[in-house]
Design an enzyme around this catalytic site. Structure first.
Site, PDB file in Angstrom:
ATOM      1  N   GLN A 170       0.843  -1.202   0.000  1.00  0.00           N
ATOM      2  CA  GLN A 170       0.000   0.000   0.000  1.00  0.00           C
ATOM      3  C   GLN A 170       0.880   1.255   0.000  1.00  0.00           C
ATOM      4  O   GLN A 170       0.594   2.231  -0.701  1.00  0.00           O
ATOM      5  CB  GLN A 170      -0.915  -0.007   1.230  1.00  0.00           C
ATOM      6  CG  GLN A 170      -1.959   1.104   1.224  1.00  0.00           C
ATOM      7  CD  GLN A 170      -3.016   0.892   0.151  1.00  0.00           C
ATOM      8  OE1 GLN A 170      -3.322  -0.244  -0.213  1.00  0.00           O
ATOM      9  NE2 GLN A 170      -3.572   1.967  -0.366  1.00  0.00           N
ATOM     10  N   ALA A 191      -5.400   5.183  -0.599  1.00  0.00           N
ATOM     11  CA  ALA A 191      -5.453   5.077   0.863  1.00  0.00           C
ATOM     12  C   ALA A 191      -4.073   5.278   1.460  1.00  0.00           C
ATOM     13  O   ALA A 191      -3.081   4.803   0.924  1.00  0.00           O
ATOM     14  CB  ALA A 191      -5.963   3.698   1.270  1.00  0.00           C
ATOM     15  N   SER A 196      -6.066   0.874   4.551  1.00  0.00           N
ATOM     16  CA  SER A 196      -6.762   0.055   3.555  1.00  0.00           C
ATOM     17  C   SER A 196      -7.304  -1.193   4.239  1.00  0.00           C
ATOM     18  O   SER A 196      -6.570  -1.899   4.938  1.00  0.00           O
ATOM     19  CB  SER A 196      -5.808  -0.369   2.438  1.00  0.00           C
ATOM     20  OG  SER A 196      -6.425  -1.358   1.642  1.00  0.00           O
ATOM     21  N   HIS A 198      -7.890  -3.857   2.952  1.00  0.00           N
ATOM     22  CA  HIS A 198      -7.249  -5.053   2.394  1.00  0.00           C
ATOM     23  C   HIS A 198      -6.102  -5.553   3.275  1.00  0.00           C
ATOM     24  O   HIS A 198      -5.735  -6.718   3.198  1.00  0.00           O
ATOM     25  CB  HIS A 198      -6.763  -4.774   0.977  1.00  0.00           C
ATOM     26  CG  HIS A 198      -7.879  -4.754  -0.040  1.00  0.00           C
ATOM     27  ND1 HIS A 198      -8.384  -5.894  -0.623  1.00  0.00           N
ATOM     28  CD2 HIS A 198      -8.608  -3.740  -0.543  1.00  0.00           C
ATOM     29  CE1 HIS A 198      -9.359  -5.577  -1.457  1.00  0.00           C
ATOM     30  NE2 HIS A 198      -9.529  -4.265  -1.428  1.00  0.00           N
ATOM     31  N   GLU A 254     -18.783   0.799  -4.083  1.00  0.00           N
ATOM     32  CA  GLU A 254     -17.924  -0.223  -4.688  1.00  0.00           C
ATOM     33  C   GLU A 254     -18.656  -1.556  -4.714  1.00  0.00           C
ATOM     34  O   GLU A 254     -18.584  -2.335  -3.757  1.00  0.00           O
ATOM     35  CB  GLU A 254     -16.618  -0.371  -3.905  1.00  0.00           C
ATOM     36  CG  GLU A 254     -15.733   0.857  -3.983  1.00  0.00           C
ATOM     37  CD  GLU A 254     -14.318   0.580  -3.512  1.00  0.00           C
ATOM     38  OE1 GLU A 254     -14.051  -0.552  -3.047  1.00  0.00           O
ATOM     39  OE2 GLU A 254     -13.487   1.482  -3.625  1.00  0.00           O
ATOM     40  N   TRP A 256     -17.949  -4.170  -5.976  1.00  0.00           N
ATOM     41  CA  TRP A 256     -17.042  -5.314  -6.066  1.00  0.00           C
ATOM     42  C   TRP A 256     -16.319  -5.649  -4.765  1.00  0.00           C
ATOM     43  O   TRP A 256     -15.678  -6.677  -4.654  1.00  0.00           O
ATOM     44  CB  TRP A 256     -15.982  -5.023  -7.140  1.00  0.00           C
ATOM     45  CG  TRP A 256     -15.124  -3.825  -6.809  1.00  0.00           C
ATOM     46  CD1 TRP A 256     -14.020  -3.812  -5.994  1.00  0.00           C
ATOM     47  CD2 TRP A 256     -15.302  -2.472  -7.247  1.00  0.00           C
ATOM     48  NE1 TRP A 256     -13.513  -2.534  -5.901  1.00  0.00           N
ATOM     49  CE2 TRP A 256     -14.270  -1.693  -6.660  1.00  0.00           C
ATOM     50  CE3 TRP A 256     -16.236  -1.849  -8.077  1.00  0.00           C
ATOM     51  CZ2 TRP A 256     -14.149  -0.316  -6.874  1.00  0.00           C
ATOM     52  CZ3 TRP A 256     -16.109  -0.477  -8.288  1.00  0.00           C
ATOM     53  CH2 TRP A 256     -15.083   0.270  -7.698  1.00  0.00           C
ATOM     54  N   HIS A 257     -16.380  -4.768  -3.779  1.00  0.00           N
ATOM     55  CA  HIS A 257     -15.561  -4.940  -2.574  1.00  0.00           C
ATOM     56  C   HIS A 257     -16.395  -5.540  -1.433  1.00  0.00           C
ATOM     57  O   HIS A 257     -17.346  -4.922  -0.957  1.00  0.00           O
ATOM     58  CB  HIS A 257     -14.988  -3.576  -2.161  1.00  0.00           C
ATOM     59  CG  HIS A 257     -14.136  -3.617  -0.909  1.00  0.00           C
ATOM     60  ND1 HIS A 257     -12.768  -3.443  -0.919  1.00  0.00           N
ATOM     61  CD2 HIS A 257     -14.461  -3.806   0.396  1.00  0.00           C
ATOM     62  CE1 HIS A 257     -12.288  -3.519   0.317  1.00  0.00           C
ATOM     63  NE2 HIS A 257     -13.311  -3.737   1.140  1.00  0.00           N
TER      64      HIS A 257
HETATM   65 ZN   LIG Z   1     -11.281  -3.543  -2.380  1.00  0.00          ZN
END
Ligand SMILES: [Zn+2]
Length: 286
Positions: A170, A191, A196, A198, A254, A256-257
């Site tokens: 990141q 970010a 993040s 993730h 989002e 997709w997240h």
């Molecule tokens: Zn994502």
């Protein structure tokens, strides 16, 4: 838990407290990366295209606490973030918590790497390549395998695009953005390291052939995107940045997240049309 009950208490808590629990300022309507987002850098930029500003007090209001006890929603205290203030940030001290709330308010430590990262047996957009982004924490990986398996049985073909993302990666993405576009633009687009979701190993970006394996808002129109929106919670995943909740999450929509929180919390969040931030504002700490 009835959807109407949660909605009622949410509305009441907002009305009683007179403000939203989070207040984020949008940098611009489209965000810096409205164009197609087909790689990690741009997908990250999409998530992080909004900068938090003049945040208001997010401590649980008395009214909210009362609402949560009446609604019967409760969560063990160790599922709440434990934080210390350092360098002007709220650093999460219990990042292994499966319910960790990571956003522009709560930052993961630089040193945090989940100890139980595994590669789930599911199709990835980048095939069999050994990639850090193919990893997830074990519990989330198993749940995602089940989700993909049952999606397949329903004729829904999904591809995972990006899972775990280390602090260092990141950081590299952020620095590359600074070099390319300058500091001011970079902070709007990517970010900050540690912020993040993730990095938790609990978030996964998903797409489909019908969306050219891209992470774009058109994914919501596809069969696969619709199936995920309606079914992900059954496997413990929530749509983390819903449409219309941008001011609460601090992120653009989002489709997709998805974020693993476990089936119990996911059911409450789905039934109540909540974000993770809103969930923590109504749930009682026990
Ligand atoms: Zn994502």
């Amino acid at each position: 838990m009835k959807k109407k009950t949660i909605s009622f208490f949410l509305v009441m808590s907002v009305l009683l407290s007179g403000c939203q629990p989070f207040h984020f300022k949008m940098q611009n309507d489209e965000g810096p990366s409205a164009a197609a987002k087909d790689n990690d850098k741009t997908s990250s930029a999409a998530e992080d295209g909004i900068e938090m500003d003049d945040r208001e007090d997010i401590s649980v209001k008395d009214e909210t606490r009362q609402a949560s006890s009446e609604s019967g929603l409760s969560l063990p205290s160790d599922n709440f973030n434990t934080v210390i203030e350092a360098d002007g940030k709220r650093l999460i001290q219990n990042p292994d918590n499966i319910m960790a709330l990571v956003n522009k308010e709560f930052t993961l430590p630089e040193s945090y790497i989940p100890a139980d990262l595994v590669r789930p047996s599911i199709p990835f957009s980048f095939g069999d390549q050994q990639e850090e982004k193919a990893l997830l924490r074990n519990e989330a990986a198993m749940a995602l395998e089940k989700l993909f398996r049952e999606a397949g049985q329903a004729g829904i073909e999904l591809f995972a695009v990006s899972g775990y993302r280390s602090y260092n990666r990141q950081h590299a993405i952020f620095e590359a953005e600074v070099e390319q576009k300058g500091q001011a633009k970079a902070v709007e687009a990517v970010a900050n390291p540690g912020q993040s979701e993730h990095q938790t190993g609990l978030a996964i970006d998903i797409s489909s052939r019908s969306n050219q394996l891209l992470l774009t808002q058109q994914f919501e129109m596809t069969l696969e995107g619709k199936w995920l929106k309606e079914n992900a919670h059954k496997y413990g995943f929530i749509l983390r940045y819903p449409k219309g909740k941008e001011s609460v999450t601090g992120y653009k929509y989002e489709p997709w997240h998805f974020r693993y929180v476990g089936v119990e919390a996911a059911a409450v969040i789905f039934d109540g049309d909540l974000t993770l931030e809103e969930y923590f504002n109504i749930v009682e700490k026990i």
